[in-house]
Design a protein around this motif. Sequence first.
Motif, PDB file in Angstrom:
ATOM      1  N   ASP A  89     -54.676   2.469 -20.839  1.00 36.00           N
ATOM      2  CA  ASP A  89     -53.348   2.128 -20.365  1.00 36.00           C
ATOM      3  C   ASP A  89     -52.606   3.416 -20.015  1.00 36.00           C
ATOM      4  O   ASP A  89     -52.527   4.327 -20.853  1.00 36.00           O
ATOM      5  CB  ASP A  89     -52.601   1.350 -21.459  1.00 36.00           C
ATOM      6  CG  ASP A  89     -51.280   0.809 -20.978  1.00 36.00           C
ATOM      7  OD1 ASP A  89     -51.230  -0.382 -20.621  1.00 36.00           O
ATOM      8  OD2 ASP A  89     -50.303   1.573 -20.959  1.00 36.00           O
ATOM      9  N   CYS A  90     -52.055   3.501 -18.805  1.00 34.30           N
ATOM     10  CA  CYS A  90     -51.393   4.731 -18.356  1.00 34.30           C
ATOM     11  C   CYS A  90     -50.096   5.010 -19.123  1.00 34.30           C
ATOM     12  O   CYS A  90     -49.755   6.173 -19.361  1.00 34.30           O
ATOM     13  CB  CYS A  90     -51.154   4.703 -16.851  1.00 34.30           C
ATOM     14  SG  CYS A  90     -50.093   3.377 -16.269  1.00 34.30           S
ATOM     15  N   ILE A  91     -49.382   3.981 -19.538  1.00 34.29           N
ATOM     16  CA  ILE A  91     -48.157   4.194 -20.317  1.00 34.29           C
ATOM     17  C   ILE A  91     -48.511   4.734 -21.707  1.00 34.29           C
ATOM     18  O   ILE A  91     -47.833   5.629 -22.226  1.00 34.29           O
ATOM     19  CB  ILE A  91     -47.316   2.907 -20.390  1.00 34.29           C
ATOM     20  CG1 ILE A  91     -46.767   2.587 -18.988  1.00 34.29           C
ATOM     21  CG2 ILE A  91     -46.186   3.031 -21.408  1.00 34.29           C
ATOM     22  CD1 ILE A  91     -46.029   1.280 -18.872  1.00 34.29           C
ATOM     23  N   ARG A 127     -47.423   8.320 -23.356  1.00 35.80           N
ATOM     24  CA  ARG A 127     -46.810   8.387 -24.700  1.00 35.80           C
ATOM     25  C   ARG A 127     -47.551   9.394 -25.581  1.00 35.80           C
ATOM     26  O   ARG A 127     -46.930  10.172 -26.312  1.00 35.80           O
ATOM     27  CB  ARG A 127     -46.823   6.994 -25.316  1.00 35.80           C
ATOM     28  CG  ARG A 127     -46.054   6.864 -26.612  1.00 35.80           C
ATOM     29  CD  ARG A 127     -46.121   5.406 -27.083  1.00 35.80           C
ATOM     30  NE  ARG A 127     -45.350   5.187 -28.275  1.00 35.80           N
ATOM     31  CZ  ARG A 127     -44.178   4.559 -28.332  1.00 35.80           C
ATOM     32  NH1 ARG A 127     -43.621   4.105 -27.232  1.00 35.80           N
ATOM     33  NH2 ARG A 127     -43.552   4.398 -29.469  1.00 35.80           N
ATOM     34  N   ALA A 175     -44.149  -1.939 -24.586  1.00 35.38           N
ATOM     35  CA  ALA A 175     -44.887  -2.559 -23.481  1.00 35.38           C
ATOM     36  C   ALA A 175     -45.709  -1.499 -22.776  1.00 35.38           C
ATOM     37  O   ALA A 175     -45.208  -0.427 -22.442  1.00 35.38           O
ATOM     38  CB  ALA A 175     -43.925  -3.218 -22.507  1.00 35.38           C
ATOM     39  N   GLY A 176     -46.968  -1.805 -22.558  1.00 32.11           N
ATOM     40  CA  GLY A 176     -47.827  -0.925 -21.798  1.00 32.11           C
ATOM     41  C   GLY A 176     -47.896  -1.386 -20.354  1.00 32.11           C
ATOM     42  O   GLY A 176     -47.183  -2.304 -19.948  1.00 32.11           O
ATOM     43  N   ASN A 177     -48.755  -0.758 -19.592  1.00 33.30           N
ATOM     44  CA  ASN A 177     -48.967  -1.163 -18.206  1.00 33.30           C
ATOM     45  C   ASN A 177     -49.952  -2.328 -18.128  1.00 33.30           C
ATOM     46  O   ASN A 177     -49.692  -3.306 -17.439  1.00 33.30           O
ATOM     47  CB  ASN A 177     -49.487   0.025 -17.389  1.00 33.30           C
ATOM     48  CG  ASN A 177     -49.660  -0.309 -15.937  1.00 33.30           C
ATOM     49  OD1 ASN A 177     -48.719  -0.724 -15.277  1.00 33.30           O
ATOM     50  ND2 ASN A 177     -50.865  -0.146 -15.434  1.00 33.30           N
ATOM     51  N   SER A 178     -51.045  -2.240 -18.851  1.00 33.70           N
ATOM     52  CA  SER A 178     -52.076  -3.275 -18.820  1.00 33.70           C
ATOM     53  C   SER A 178     -51.968  -4.258 -19.985  1.00 33.70           C
ATOM     54  O   SER A 178     -52.612  -5.288 -19.978  1.00 33.70           O
ATOM     55  CB  SER A 178     -53.459  -2.621 -18.837  1.00 33.70           C
ATOM     56  OG  SER A 178     -53.621  -1.859 -20.013  1.00 33.70           O
ATOM     57  N   HIS A 179     -51.180  -3.914 -20.999  1.00 34.59           N
ATOM     58  CA  HIS A 179     -51.014  -4.745 -22.185  1.00 34.59           C
ATOM     59  C   HIS A 179     -49.522  -4.965 -22.420  1.00 34.59           C
ATOM     60  O   HIS A 179     -48.773  -3.991 -22.536  1.00 34.59           O
ATOM     61  CB  HIS A 179     -51.629  -4.058 -23.414  1.00 34.59           C
ATOM     62  CG  HIS A 179     -53.105  -3.905 -23.320  1.00 34.59           C
ATOM     63  ND1 HIS A 179     -53.710  -2.972 -22.515  1.00 34.59           N
ATOM     64  CD2 HIS A 179     -54.102  -4.583 -23.934  1.00 34.59           C
ATOM     65  CE1 HIS A 179     -55.017  -3.078 -22.636  1.00 34.59           C
ATOM     66  NE2 HIS A 179     -55.286  -4.044 -23.485  1.00 34.59           N
TER      67      HIS A 179
END
Length: 144
Positions: free
Chosen positions: A23-25, A29, A123-127
């Motif tokens: 996940d990019c977010i 982090r 909140a993530g990008n993919s999750h």
Amino acid sequence: MIVICVMDDHGGMLFNHRRQSQDCILRARILQRTKGKKLWMNAYSYEQFAAESAPHIVVSQQFLYEAAAGDYCFVETCCLKAVESRIEAMIVYRWNRSYPTDFRLDLALAPPHWVQTHTAEFAGNSHPCITEEIYFPAAHGEET
């Protein structure tokens, strides 16, 4: 050393020698948290961070033995039991899902050996929900 790892609901980290997800977010982090410190990892893990060009990343296949106190280690493909006594803290990111897995975290992050001191969700990008948990060896109990 401070270990960072990502896993599913059952402690799974890899399936068929590949990470379960990314996940990019979450990567952003991790890079923000470790800024100003060394972030050690192996070549496999570096594949997902390479585009970030973070100067504080150190790549070595023996990183768990080379990292100093206070350094961060991003772990995806390594067993930790042999270096457990060197771990100052564990930062765990959970996908909050169950994935197929054939490689799990080999430490039981539970009392009496480990104490959880922090939990947060983001909140993530993919999750839609990634949970951050911080653990310390029971003798320490301080916060990272």
